[in-house]
Design a protein around this motif. Sequence first.
Motif, PDB file in Angstrom:
ATOM      1  N   VAL A   1       0.829  -1.209   0.000  1.00  8.27           N
ATOM      2  CA  VAL A   1       0.000   0.000   0.000  1.00  8.27           C
ATOM      3  C   VAL A   1       0.865   1.261   0.000  1.00  8.27           C
ATOM      4  CG1 VAL A   1      -1.791   1.300   1.257  1.00  8.27           C
ATOM      5  CG2 VAL A   1      -1.883  -1.206   1.171  1.00  8.27           C
ATOM      6  N   LEU A   2       1.948   1.255   0.769  1.00  6.65           N
ATOM      7  CA  LEU A   2       2.822   2.415   0.890  1.00  6.65           C
ATOM      8  C   LEU A   2       4.277   2.010   0.689  1.00  6.65           C
ATOM      9  CD1 LEU A   2       1.385   4.025   4.169  1.00  6.65           C
ATOM     10  CD2 LEU A   2       0.900   4.737   1.823  1.00  6.65           C
ATOM     11  N   GLN A   3       5.081   2.972   0.235  1.00  3.98           N
ATOM     12  CA  GLN A   3       6.520   2.796   0.143  1.00  3.98           C
ATOM     13  C   GLN A   3       7.171   4.011   0.776  1.00  3.98           C
ATOM     14  OE1 GLN A   3       8.107   2.862  -3.836  1.00  3.98           O
ATOM     15  NE2 GLN A   3      10.089   2.083  -3.187  1.00  3.98           N
ATOM     16  N   ALA A   4       7.896   3.823   1.874  1.00  5.72           N
ATOM     17  CA  ALA A   4       8.543   4.937   2.573  1.00  5.72           C
ATOM     18  C   ALA A   4       9.629   5.550   1.705  1.00  5.72           C
ATOM     19  CB  ALA A   4       9.127   4.465   3.894  1.00  5.72           C
ATOM     20  N   THR A   5       9.701   6.885   1.726  1.00  7.61           N
ATOM     21  CA  THR A   5      10.727   7.595   0.969  1.00  7.61           C
ATOM     22  C   THR A   5      11.613   8.456   1.857  1.00  7.61           C
ATOM     23  OG1 THR A   5       9.194   9.409   0.457  1.00  7.61           O
ATOM     24  CG2 THR A   5       9.368   7.611  -1.162  1.00  7.61           C
ATOM     25  N   GLY A   6      11.229   8.657   3.129  1.00 12.07           N
ATOM     26  CA  GLY A   6      12.060   9.458   4.022  1.00 12.07           C
ATOM     27  C   GLY A   6      11.281  10.032   5.181  1.00 12.07           C
ATOM     28  N   ALA A   7      11.973  10.835   5.977  1.00  9.26           N
ATOM     29  CA  ALA A   7      11.360  11.459   7.146  1.00  9.26           C
ATOM     30  C   ALA A   7      11.980  12.830   7.371  1.00  9.26           C
ATOM     31  CB  ALA A   7      11.560  10.590   8.380  1.00  9.26           C
ATOM     32  N   SER A   8      11.192  13.721   7.947  1.00 13.15           N
ATOM     33  CA  SER A   8      11.675  15.065   8.285  1.00 13.15           C
ATOM     34  C   SER A   8      11.017  15.512   9.573  1.00 13.15           C
ATOM     35  CB  SER A   8      11.360  16.046   7.149  1.00 13.15           C
ATOM     36  OG  SER A   8       9.965  16.133   6.941  1.00 13.15           O
TER      37      SER A   8
END
Length: 173
Positions: free
Chosen positions: A53-60
């Motif tokens: 469903v989702l694919q993580a790309t990063g965090a801030s």
Amino acid sequence: MTATTVSAAVVPVTVYTADMEASSGGTVEVPVYFSGADEVGSMDLVLNYDSGVLQATGASTSDIGNNAFVESNIAIPGKITLAMADSSGISGDGEVLLISFTVLGDVGSSTTVSIESVELHNVELVEVMTETENGIVTVADAASGSESAGYGGMMLISLGVFCLCAFLMKRKN
């Protein structure tokens, strides 16, 4: 005379993600929130989600965590590991982090963004008690009134009003 000992109640910090909608094929930023934070100096956090469903790309960092430093590991599909530090401490209630995802799921699919583990320490490196709450990301049709579609529509209306006013002012002169 009798001495009375008063011990302070230990109130845990709640770390949570909220329920939200996302558009299939788009991107979504899932906020991580603190409630009841008092000089939180560091956090180690592991989140799980459905990689179909989702694919993580990063965090801030975000809002009350905007002075913090964050590192993320997104190498394992369905899991994001985060480390955050703020030497001045984070206090209060609000968004601490934003986790960015690409939405892979079809309309109607959903995933729980679950907190597998979290460990908080205050600025004096003392462990802080925590409670957690998981949120659900549901994939919706982009035209179903998502926040981003509403914002775009509002921008077009504002631009139209601005152009109309400029035209009328120019015509008046």
